[in-house]
Design a protein around this motif. Sequence first.
Motif, short mmCIF file in Angstrom:
data_model
loop_
_atom_site.label_atom_id
_atom_site.label_comp_id
_atom_site.label_asym_id
_atom_site.label_seq_id
_atom_site.Cartn_x
_atom_site.Cartn_y
_atom_site.Cartn_z
N ASN A 163 -4.00 -10.99 -0.55
CA ASN A 163 -4.70 -9.23 -0.34
C ASN A 163 -6.03 -8.45 -0.26
N HIS A 178 -6.92 -4.97 -0.61
CA HIS A 178 -7.23 -3.31 -1.39
C HIS A 178 -8.02 -3.03 -1.67
N PHE A 179 -8.30 -1.80 -1.24
CA PHE A 179 -9.98 -0.86 -1.76
C PHE A 179 -10.64 -1.33 -2.97
N CYS A 219 -6.52 -14.76 6.96
CA CYS A 219 -5.32 -14.99 7.44
C CYS A 219 -4.24 -14.59 6.24
N HIS A 220 -4.94 -14.12 5.01
CA HIS A 220 -4.15 -13.41 3.95
C HIS A 220 -3.99 -12.31 3.61
N SER A 225 -2.63 -8.86 4.93
CA SER A 225 -1.50 -8.38 5.46
C SER A 225 -1.17 -7.05 6.13
N SER A 226 -2.15 -5.87 5.18
CA SER A 226 -2.73 -4.70 5.33
C SER A 226 -3.82 -4.69 4.51
N ILE A 227 -5.01 -3.26 6.09
CA ILE A 227 -6.27 -2.90 4.54
C ILE A 227 -6.13 -1.13 5.15
N ASP A 228 -6.98 -0.93 4.05
CA ASP A 228 -7.05 0.65 4.38
C ASP A 228 -8.16 1.63 4.83
N TYR A 229 -8.64 2.42 4.83
CA TYR A 229 -9.56 2.98 5.34
C TYR A 229 -10.55 2.36 4.66
N GLN A 247 -4.25 -10.73 11.34
CA GLN A 247 -2.74 -10.81 11.43
C GLN A 247 -2.42 -9.60 12.58
N VAL A 267 -5.29 -2.23 12.90
CA VAL A 267 -6.37 -0.95 12.42
C VAL A 267 -7.80 -1.35 12.42
N ASP A 315 -3.67 7.13 4.71
CA ASP A 315 -4.76 7.36 3.83
C ASP A 315 -4.92 9.39 3.85
N HIS A 349 0.92 -17.29 1.09
CA HIS A 349 0.09 -16.02 0.50
C HIS A 349 -0.16 -15.61 -0.80
#
Lengths: 588, 588
Positions: free
Chosen positions: A469, A471-472, A500-501, A503-507, A533, A539, B415, B501
């Motif tokens: 994943n 992350h920031f 593909c891996h 699952s979520s992202i942040d700002y 995904q 987003v 966020d 994953h």
Amino acid sequence: MPAAGPRCPGGRRRLPVLRWLPSYSLAWLQLDVMAGLTVGLTVVPQALAYAEVAGLPLQYGLYSSFMGCFVYCFLGTAKDVTLGPTAIMSLLVSSYAFHEPVYAVLLTFLCGCIQLAMGLLHLGFLLDFISCPVIKGFTSAASITISFNQVKNLLGLQGIPRQFFLQVYETLWRIGETRVGDAVLGLTCLAVLAGLRAMKNSLPQASRGEPLAARVSYLIVWTSATARNALVVLFAGLVAYSFQVMGSQPLTLTGSIPRGLPAFRPPRFSMDVPNGTIPFRSMVEDMGVGLAVVPLMGLLETVAIAKAFASQNDYRIDPNQELLALGFANVLGSFVSSYPITGSFGRTAVNAQSGVCTPAGGLVTGALVLLSLAYLTSLFYYIPKAALAAVIISAVVPMFDAGIFRTLWRVKRLDLVPLCVTFLLCFWEVQYGIVSGVLVSGILLLYSIARPPIKVSEGDVLLVQLGSNLHFPAMECLRDAICSHALAASPPRSVILDCCHISSIDYTVVVGLEELLQELGKHGLSLAFCSLQDPVLQVLLAADLEGFQHFPSREEAERWGGAEPGGSGAVPFTSTGESSLLPTGLIQ
Amino acid sequence: MPAAGPRCPGGRRRLPVLRWLPSYSLAWLQLDVMAGLTVGLTVVPQALAYAEVAGLPLQYGLYSSFMGCFVYCFLGTAKDVTLGPTAIMSLLVSSYAFHEPVYAVLLTFLCGCIQLAMGLLHLGFLLDFISCPVIKGFTSAASITISFNQVKNLLGLQGIPRQFFLQVYETLWRIGETRVGDAVLGLTCLAVLAGLRAMKNSLPQASRGEPLAARVSYLIVWTSATARNALVVLFAGLVAYSFQVMGSQPLTLTGSIPRGLPAFRPPRFSMDVPNGTIPFRSMVEDMGVGLAVVPLMGLLETVAIAKAFASQNDYRIDPNQELLALGFANVLGSFVSSYPITGSFGRTAVNAQSGVCTPAGGLVTGALVLLSLAYLTSLFYYIPKAALAAVIISAVVPMFDAGIFRTLWRVKRLDLVPLCVTFLLCFWEVQYGIVSGVLVSGILLLYSIARPPIKVSEGDVLLVQLGSNLHFPAMECLRDAICSHALAASPPRSVILDCCHISSIDYTVVVGLEELLQELGKHGLSLAFCSLQDPVLQVLLAADLEGFQHFPSREEAERWGGAEPGGSGAVPFTSTGESSLLPTGLIQ
């Protein structure tokens, strides 16, 4: 005890006693009484011994041993668990209560309040951040510390300091002052306890088909092995009493313990000392991180034990309800001068093996402790300290797990770091060990998040795949990797980022990707995303990045990449990027 | 300036001046001198103004403005960056140095040492954990705090407290005491600065083909817009001087500033106060988290600015070398009574627009500051405080980004939490804002790791897919999800865990999976793994779990799952599990 479904109505959920009481039967009562008595015979000598570990007058061990049984009977969700003083908790109390009952009782109250608050706020998930290596490091170190702490009692040495390293030094230095009586009795008790323990472990299961004699002898062996602590202490007390009657006393005795039940009164929120009063605030400051470590470790022990026995005996527990039960037990315990309690693995195992059916067994155990306090304290005078030391040592030695070092070396070497940090620092100060261990495993965790595996496949178009994943903290690293690969080559190449891996992202990641798009765009290159995904795509679409294009699969992206200059390949979904997210930065 | 490759030899890497000095040319010198002078004309008035923000005597602003330029010339890797006092850093200094020069200079020294240590230990990656919402929240709050801090000077109010909320209250309460002269001059300066700024932004690019008159007028407008701070301060000083000569003074003036260069001496490690001495230890304790916040924010500003301009002007920087340069600048700065410095966005932009070619431009800027200190301080007496206030306000107002709230609402609502926490708490105390913001974004990050998306597909065999990587805090959650789904159904079902994953696992996860295998095994169920990545498979094989079986792909696992009772499906790779990893737990 019926399984506790996750969706039972409010009352039965908060007061689990209502689940089993209506269907309570005589057969259950019989088994519960038997189990309660057996646990009671274990807890009384252990309570005296653990109070010694906690550095408190011995009666405080007994004061701590009954309220938990009563409260858990009404609020607990696991039939086997018994709350009370434990070796680990006693070690923690000896660090944070400075051997002062007033501190210990206030710690119980605050610890209970914190556990209640955690239960009400559903903060039980905090336990998930205590990793296995930290727990193993702590229990192994505690096993050594607690055992060594008792060597002085086993040998009859006086005036040994409590700090571990000083203790080892002084004990070895003054080994010549060993009192023969204490040492002989202590080592005998230790050998008997080890023998009974081994016997119990190798005891074959009794079956109904066997002759009566075999079943009776099985029962005798089983009972004496299960109540071995009480038997050993009783035997040692008789020896000491015989010496006393004969007029010579080669043993160090427990001495007089105040008789009677503790008064029911709120804990004291300040402490009188010779030159004034220590106010509440100073007491809290003195306890410091103990106010986090004690409630969390208490919770950890209880939940771990409850889960282990729930799995073994096929029922489910509710961790948050366990937290509430433990919190209530501590808050109410502080009104009867208890020090912090938690679930005891050893006595829970005894309880389960005795065939307890409901938490009602705790009522019998609690009553037995109260009876001891009311009538037996004068007899406790004769218990030799060496015998209690033997009880403790035989209880904590199995906690030491030398194999964990080898296992971690074989399975996952990086986890040796939190293990060793916790293990070694626990000898210095328990809280430093646990806190450092949790921090180290947290840092390793964060580092692995900040530096995810990035696979770059060279080609006409650079194919970049993230192994996990995004992350920031990982954004800068990804950006550097893509820039250095895409722009360093000659001619510079466009990039396909396989998500593909993710699952979520942040700002922060969105801003980083926008900067990346701009930087590549300045060199006439493009950055295409593939295998996004759904939540991630949403987003990115909401962010409306300029030059954003994406493909459902890597194959289509590669077709597009190969055909890019011509334009006959796959057609990406694109975005015009009407608004910009780019921060104006730290303008001065 | 040639691009700095990541693999240049040691000397040139640690002393980047060696990269550009050998090829230095006269054409570069000309541009560097011009740029250096322009930046110098900006830094002198800003330095006086920022010292006011930091709550220090104004000469400390100038003391802080030259060493950074000199050091960066030798050690910096970005041609555009100029180090010196900045608004943000001045705000932080005002929180941590208690308006005491001795504290400020010691803070500079310690901050430099910490930055050097971070550079040597390659700890620059810590910056990755300051997320974008935290930075935005902080800069937006700082922009408001710093602007409002100057309103009192703009209006000529005296004796306003420095705490933000008190300041707002007192300023509004005493708005009637406004001095007309200060207010008129201040607002005029503000309008002129805003006008020149707008003019510069809308200035068309001058091209060589235009007539001379057009090019000259372009140059005049460009110069006056770029050196607008110096022009405004000069104009205001002349006004004040005229009033002084006429015998009446409606303006609040800066007052006398000690003339001359600061002495070169080590910072003081203790401070004399009327009733004794504050020792080093107490001073360090007073600064507290400032010792983490100031070096980190300094580093953040410098690296962010260096990266932004490196990307704009197509060269690469070395973040660790930037850290070393900044650390050296602060350590040496503390010998000339500087307060902590960092990269300045505004002056770096002026530098870049003036066409600087190498960091040598900094030498000219530094020399100009030294000349001002040596000869111009007597003239600074006449600078009205309102003019300096206008300089600060016009510099920090663009830092406020109201759009970020809307953007985050649109792109990623979660966020908004760290953004608002940082933004609001920064008004109370800057350090609380930043530290809480970092903690909140860390907690959100850890929570998303502890609760990964788990997709369960019902069927004859339960198919469980993890949406992201599996770290130790998520193990309990996964175990509960699998147990409740697999065992709750009737009849209970075997489980296939799709691990595609998962890129790495730790020991706690291994133990959790072993417990899961045992728990399912006790009900006669199996747990098969599929799509294991290589590193994960190796760890699981090393752990030698009992009943461990895995398939290369989900399809094969499903074929096996469908055919399980018969046994004609795919054949899994299995393990005998000769050794057990299960912890003995917290035995009491």
